[in-house]
Design a protein around this motif. Structure first.
Motif, mmCIF file in Angstrom:
data_model
loop_
_atom_site.group_PDB
_atom_site.id
_atom_site.type_symbol
_atom_site.label_atom_id
_atom_site.label_comp_id
_atom_site.label_asym_id
_atom_site.label_seq_id
_atom_site.Cartn_x
_atom_site.Cartn_y
_atom_site.Cartn_z
ATOM 1 N N PHE A 66 0.837 -1.206 0.000
ATOM 2 C CA PHE A 66 0.000 0.000 0.000
ATOM 3 C C PHE A 66 0.877 1.264 0.000
ATOM 4 O O PHE A 66 0.528 2.275 -0.612
ATOM 5 N N SER A 67 2.001 1.199 0.662
ATOM 6 C CA SER A 67 2.899 2.363 0.752
ATOM 7 C C SER A 67 3.471 2.756 -0.610
ATOM 8 O O SER A 67 3.879 3.910 -0.795
ATOM 9 N N HIS A 68 3.535 1.793 -1.523
ATOM 10 C CA HIS A 68 4.233 2.037 -2.790
ATOM 11 C C HIS A 68 3.682 3.259 -3.530
ATOM 12 O O HIS A 68 4.438 4.145 -3.942
ATOM 13 N N HIS A 69 2.359 3.326 -3.676
ATOM 14 C CA HIS A 69 1.794 4.441 -4.457
ATOM 15 C C HIS A 69 2.006 5.779 -3.728
ATOM 16 O O HIS A 69 2.071 6.825 -4.355
ATOM 17 N N MET A 70 2.131 5.723 -2.405
ATOM 18 C CA MET A 70 2.343 6.959 -1.647
ATOM 19 C C MET A 70 3.717 7.569 -1.971
ATOM 20 O O MET A 70 3.845 8.757 -2.222
ATOM 21 N N VAL A 71 4.730 6.713 -1.982
ATOM 22 C CA VAL A 71 6.088 7.196 -2.280
ATOM 23 C C VAL A 71 6.157 7.645 -3.735
ATOM 24 O O VAL A 71 6.750 8.680 -4.059
ATOM 25 N N LYS A 72 5.488 6.901 -4.585
ATOM 26 C CA LYS A 72 5.472 7.223 -6.022
ATOM 27 C C LYS A 72 4.828 8.606 -6.253
ATOM 28 O O LYS A 72 5.362 9.439 -6.976
ATOM 29 N N GLU A 73 3.688 8.818 -5.609
ATOM 30 C CA GLU A 73 2.939 10.069 -5.798
ATOM 31 C C GLU A 73 3.618 11.278 -5.142
ATOM 32 O O GLU A 73 3.705 12.348 -5.719
ATOM 33 N N SER A 74 4.055 11.069 -3.899
ATOM 34 C CA SER A 74 4.582 12.215 -3.138
ATOM 35 C C SER A 74 6.031 12.515 -3.497
ATOM 36 O O SER A 74 6.506 13.636 -3.324
ATOM 37 N N GLY A 75 6.749 11.502 -3.969
ATOM 38 C CA GLY A 75 8.168 11.688 -4.295
ATOM 39 C C GLY A 75 9.030 11.880 -3.065
ATOM 40 O O GLY A 75 10.100 12.499 -3.134
ATOM 41 N N CYS A 76 8.579 11.337 -1.959
ATOM 42 C CA CYS A 76 9.410 11.451 -0.749
ATOM 43 C C CYS A 76 9.074 10.354 0.257
ATOM 44 O O CYS A 76 8.037 9.701 0.161
ATOM 45 N N PHE A 77 9.974 10.165 1.210
ATOM 46 C CA PHE A 77 9.778 9.149 2.262
ATOM 47 C C PHE A 77 10.747 9.448 3.402
ATOM 48 O O PHE A 77 11.714 10.216 3.240
ATOM 49 N N VAL A 78 10.440 8.837 4.548
ATOM 50 C CA VAL A 78 11.340 8.960 5.708
ATOM 51 C C VAL A 78 11.806 7.557 6.090
ATOM 52 O O VAL A 78 10.981 6.625 6.163
ATOM 53 N N ILE A 79 13.119 7.387 6.294
ATOM 54 C CA ILE A 79 13.642 6.124 6.828
ATOM 55 C C ILE A 79 13.836 6.323 8.326
ATOM 56 O O ILE A 79 14.591 7.199 8.754
ATOM 57 N N ASN A 80 13.138 5.511 9.121
ATOM 58 C CA ASN A 80 13.243 5.598 10.577
ATOM 59 C C ASN A 80 13.991 4.367 11.093
ATOM 60 O O ASN A 80 13.704 3.237 10.665
ATOM 61 N N LEU A 81 14.944 4.585 12.009
ATOM 62 C CA LEU A 81 15.682 3.469 12.604
ATOM 63 C C LEU A 81 15.124 3.224 14.003
ATOM 64 O O LEU A 81 15.287 4.074 14.895
ATOM 65 N N PRO A 82 14.441 2.090 14.203
ATOM 66 C CA PRO A 82 13.837 1.829 15.503
ATOM 67 C C PRO A 82 14.842 1.306 16.523
ATOM 68 O O PRO A 82 15.839 0.676 16.158
ATOM 69 N N LYS A 83 14.577 1.552 17.815
ATOM 70 C CA LYS A 83 15.451 1.000 18.846
ATOM 71 C C LYS A 83 14.722 -0.093 19.616
ATOM 72 O O LYS A 83 13.518 -0.292 19.437
ATOM 73 N N LYS A 84 15.478 -0.804 20.461
ATOM 74 C CA LYS A 84 14.888 -1.899 21.233
ATOM 75 C C LYS A 84 13.712 -1.364 22.044
ATOM 76 O O LYS A 84 13.744 -0.226 22.538
ATOM 77 N N GLY A 85 12.687 -2.145 22.167
ATOM 78 C CA GLY A 85 11.469 -1.700 22.846
ATOM 79 C C GLY A 85 10.376 -1.363 21.847
ATOM 80 O O GLY A 85 9.221 -1.163 22.215
ATOM 81 N N TYR A 86 10.754 -1.284 20.554
ATOM 82 C CA TYR A 86 9.795 -0.927 19.505
ATOM 83 C C TYR A 86 9.411 -2.180 18.705
ATOM 84 O O TYR A 86 8.907 -2.066 17.589
#
Ligand SMILES: Cc1cc2nc3c(=O)[nH]c(=O)nc-3n(C[C@H](O)[C@H](O)[C@H](O)COP(=O)(O)O)c2cc1C
Length: 163
Positions: free
Chosen positions: A56-76
């Motif tokens: 589902f995320s694919h069309h969002m990145v395609k349309e908006s032309g942007c994304f955020v990469i988040n690095l999760p830590k332990k506990g998440y």
């Protein structure tokens, strides 16, 4: 003596543990777990995420032309497992998991505020050599929790307890 492995799949290990967050034209937020994440350029700083077109995320990145990469830590782990197994097509994943977020400062996508590192990216090009569309993103900003930055703004990766 080395022998041939039976499978060729996912043979580059360890696979990074990242969560990519994005937003559609209607302003709806979503996020998914992405293991296909890599650095691709130092100057300018660029990274890559691979997203299967059926996500589902694919069309969002395609349309908006942007994304955020988040690095999760332990506990998440609970949130990570959920975001990597359920689809935003069926439910509002942010509401279901009470995902904490704020607007990106440079791009139109949400930042997951419980992750110690969030990388804002704007897509410069994409290509699909196989199963995943590879979105190459210029790094617009790298947000890091203050406790993991030294006085010069250097990132203290070893202090971070990443997933
Ligand atoms: C460890 C792990 C790594 C994953 N890596 C990717 C990936 O690199 N690309 C991708 O498209 N999906 C990947 N997925 C699958 C998506 O995160 C999953 O299908 C998700 O539910 C899609 O959400 P969406 O439909 O809301 O976009 C991964 C899942 C897990 C658990």
């Amino acid at each position: 003596m080395k022998k041939m492995a039976k499978s060729k799949l996912l043979c580059v290990q360890p696979v990074p543990r990242t969560i990519v967050s994005c937003r559609d034209r209607q302003g709806r937020n979503n996020a998914l777990v992405v293991g296909f994440t890599a650095n691709v350029s130092l100057d300018p700083a660029m990274v890559m995420v691979g997203i299967v077109p059926t996500r589902f995320s694919h069309h969002m990145v395609k349309e908006s032309g942007c994304f955020v990469i988040n690095l999760p830590k332990k506990g998440y782990e609970k949130e990570y497992n959920y975001l990597g197994s359920r689809s935003g097509r069926d439910e509002d994943k942010f509401a279901a998991m009470n995902i904490q977020w704020k607007d990106g400062e440079c791009i139109n996508a949400p930042i997951l505020t419980d992750c110690p590192v969030s990388i804002e990216c704007s897509v410069v090009e994409s290509t699909q050599p196989g199963t995943h569309e590879l979105f190459i993103g210029k790094v617009e900003a790298v947000h890091v929790d203050e406790e993991y930055l030294d006085e010069k703004g250097g990132i203290l990766w070893d202090k971070m307890d990443l997933l």
